[in-house]
Design a protein around this motif. Structure first.
Motif, PDB file in Angstrom:
ATOM      1  N   VAL A  11       0.795  -1.165   0.055  1.00 28.42           N
ATOM      2  CA  VAL A  11      -0.124   0.024   0.084  1.00 28.42           C
ATOM      3  C   VAL A  11       0.873   1.315  -0.075  1.00 28.42           C
ATOM      4  CG1 VAL A  11      -1.832   1.470   1.325  1.00 28.42           C
ATOM      5  CG2 VAL A  11      -1.762  -1.387   1.284  1.00 28.42           C
ATOM      6  N   LYS A  12       0.785   2.003  -0.840  1.00 31.19           N
ATOM      7  CA  LYS A  12       1.653   3.329  -0.970  1.00 31.19           C
ATOM      8  C   LYS A  12       0.829   4.415  -1.920  1.00 31.19           C
ATOM      9  CE  LYS A  12       5.958   4.533  -3.326  1.00 31.19           C
ATOM     10  NZ  LYS A  12       7.135   4.254  -4.179  1.00 31.19           N
ATOM     11  N   ASP A  13       0.822   5.556  -1.013  1.00 24.06           N
ATOM     12  CA  ASP A  13       0.238   6.743  -1.679  1.00 24.06           C
ATOM     13  C   ASP A  13      -1.029   6.429  -2.014  1.00 24.06           C
ATOM     14  OD1 ASP A  13       2.679   7.858  -1.333  1.00 24.06           O
ATOM     15  OD2 ASP A  13       3.387   7.546  -3.298  1.00 24.06           O
ATOM     16  N   GLY A  14      -1.956   5.705  -1.243  1.00 17.78           N
ATOM     17  CA  GLY A  14      -3.322   5.544  -1.540  1.00 17.78           C
ATOM     18  C   GLY A  14      -3.591   4.657  -2.560  1.00 17.78           C
ATOM     19  N   GLU A  15      -2.548   3.968  -3.183  1.00 22.33           N
ATOM     20  CA  GLU A  15      -2.810   2.689  -4.003  1.00 22.33           C
ATOM     21  C   GLU A  15      -2.656   1.404  -3.424  1.00 22.33           C
ATOM     22  OE1 GLU A  15      -1.592   4.954  -8.216  1.00 22.33           O
ATOM     23  OE2 GLU A  15       0.367   4.084  -7.259  1.00 22.33           O
ATOM     24  N   ARG A  16      -3.249   0.433  -3.761  1.00 22.55           N
ATOM     25  CA  ARG A  16      -2.890  -0.689  -3.186  1.00 22.55           C
ATOM     26  C   ARG A  16      -2.419  -1.749  -4.509  1.00 22.55           C
ATOM     27  NH1 ARG A  16      -8.118   0.176  -0.609  1.00 22.55           N
ATOM     28  NH2 ARG A  16      -7.512   0.659   1.623  1.00 22.55           N
ATOM     29  N   TYR A  17      -1.439  -2.290  -4.273  1.00 27.45           N
ATOM     30  CA  TYR A  17      -0.780  -3.310  -5.310  1.00 27.45           C
ATOM     31  C   TYR A  17      -0.917  -4.654  -4.461  1.00 27.45           C
ATOM     32  CZ  TYR A  17       0.972   0.838  -7.298  1.00 27.45           C
ATOM     33  OH  TYR A  17       1.062   2.045  -7.886  1.00 27.45           O
ATOM     34  N   TRP A  46      11.158   1.568  -8.567  1.00 27.60           N
ATOM     35  CA  TRP A  46      12.200   0.354  -8.581  1.00 27.60           C
ATOM     36  C   TRP A  46      12.429  -0.132  -7.348  1.00 27.60           C
ATOM     37  CZ3 TRP A  46      12.693  -2.229 -12.900  1.00 27.60           C
ATOM     38  CH2 TRP A  46      12.599  -1.665 -14.050  1.00 27.60           C
ATOM     39  N   TYR A  47      12.668   0.689  -6.093  1.00 27.25           N
ATOM     40  CA  TYR A  47      12.953   0.348  -4.852  1.00 27.25           C
ATOM     41  C   TYR A  47      11.663  -0.711  -4.362  1.00 27.25           C
ATOM     42  CZ  TYR A  47      13.466   0.331   0.121  1.00 27.25           C
ATOM     43  OH  TYR A  47      13.678   0.007   1.446  1.00 27.25           O
ATOM     44  N   ASP A  48      10.237  -0.249  -4.575  1.00 30.40           N
ATOM     45  CA  ASP A  48       9.417  -1.195  -4.312  1.00 30.40           C
ATOM     46  C   ASP A  48       9.535  -2.492  -4.863  1.00 30.40           C
ATOM     47  OD1 ASP A  48       8.026   0.893  -3.024  1.00 30.40           O
ATOM     48  OD2 ASP A  48       7.045   1.589  -4.840  1.00 30.40           O
ATOM     49  N   SER A  53      10.679  -7.919  -4.717  1.00 32.87           N
ATOM     50  CA  SER A  53      11.307  -9.268  -5.467  1.00 32.87           C
ATOM     51  C   SER A  53      12.196 -10.081  -4.404  1.00 32.87           C
ATOM     52  CB  SER A  53      12.197  -8.755  -6.392  1.00 32.87           C
ATOM     53  OG  SER A  53      11.712  -7.983  -7.637  1.00 32.87           O
ATOM     54  N   GLN A  54      12.702  -9.347  -3.529  1.00 31.20           N
ATOM     55  CA  GLN A  54      13.454 -10.087  -2.379  1.00 31.20           C
ATOM     56  C   GLN A  54      12.636 -10.912  -1.785  1.00 31.20           C
ATOM     57  OE1 GLN A  54      15.437  -6.902  -0.129  1.00 31.20           O
ATOM     58  NE2 GLN A  54      17.315  -7.168  -1.347  1.00 31.20           N
ATOM     59  N   LYS A  55      11.543 -10.495  -1.520  1.00 32.67           N
ATOM     60  CA  LYS A  55      10.419 -11.141  -0.467  1.00 32.67           C
ATOM     61  C   LYS A  55       9.898 -12.440  -1.318  1.00 32.67           C
ATOM     62  CE  LYS A  55       8.816  -7.650   2.349  1.00 32.67           C
ATOM     63  NZ  LYS A  55       7.472  -7.001   2.845  1.00 32.67           N
ATOM     64  N   VAL A  56       9.675 -12.333  -2.590  1.00 31.40           N
ATOM     65  CA  VAL A  56       9.511 -13.453  -3.462  1.00 31.40           C
ATOM     66  C   VAL A  56      10.610 -14.586  -3.556  1.00 31.40           C
ATOM     67  CG1 VAL A  56       8.968 -14.074  -5.907  1.00 31.40           C
ATOM     68  CG2 VAL A  56       7.833 -12.198  -5.036  1.00 31.40           C
TER      69      VAL A  56
END
Length: 75
Positions: A11-17, A46-48, A53-56
């Motif tokens: 969740v970032k800047d009011g957007e949900r991915y 790119w940071y996100d 990606s590290q979590k995956v």
């Protein structure tokens, strides 16, 4: 056959991915994260993409290290 589904969310800047994926589609998810990061219309950076990606990859390593459950038939 029982397939597990992984959930990855940001969740970032009011957007949900929210990404749902299984073991077989992890590489496709990594490509999707890159496409989202390259899209200037999204707040996804790119940071996100790197953090997710590290979590995956960590989940993939953990799944590979876990022993496969064995089932015994009872008489």
């Amino acid at each position: 056959m029982n397939r597990s589904v992984n959930v990855l969310a940001l969740v970032k800047d009011g957007e949900r991915y929210v990404f749902l994926y299984d073991h077989e589609s992890a590489s496709e998810l990594l490509q999707t994260l890159g496409r989202y990061a390259a899209d200037p219309e999204l707040s996804f950076s790119w940071y996100d993409a790197a953090v997710l990606s590290q979590k995956v990859r960590r989940l993939q390593r953990q799944a590979a290290d876990e022993p496969t459950p064995t089932f015994r038939e009872s008489a």
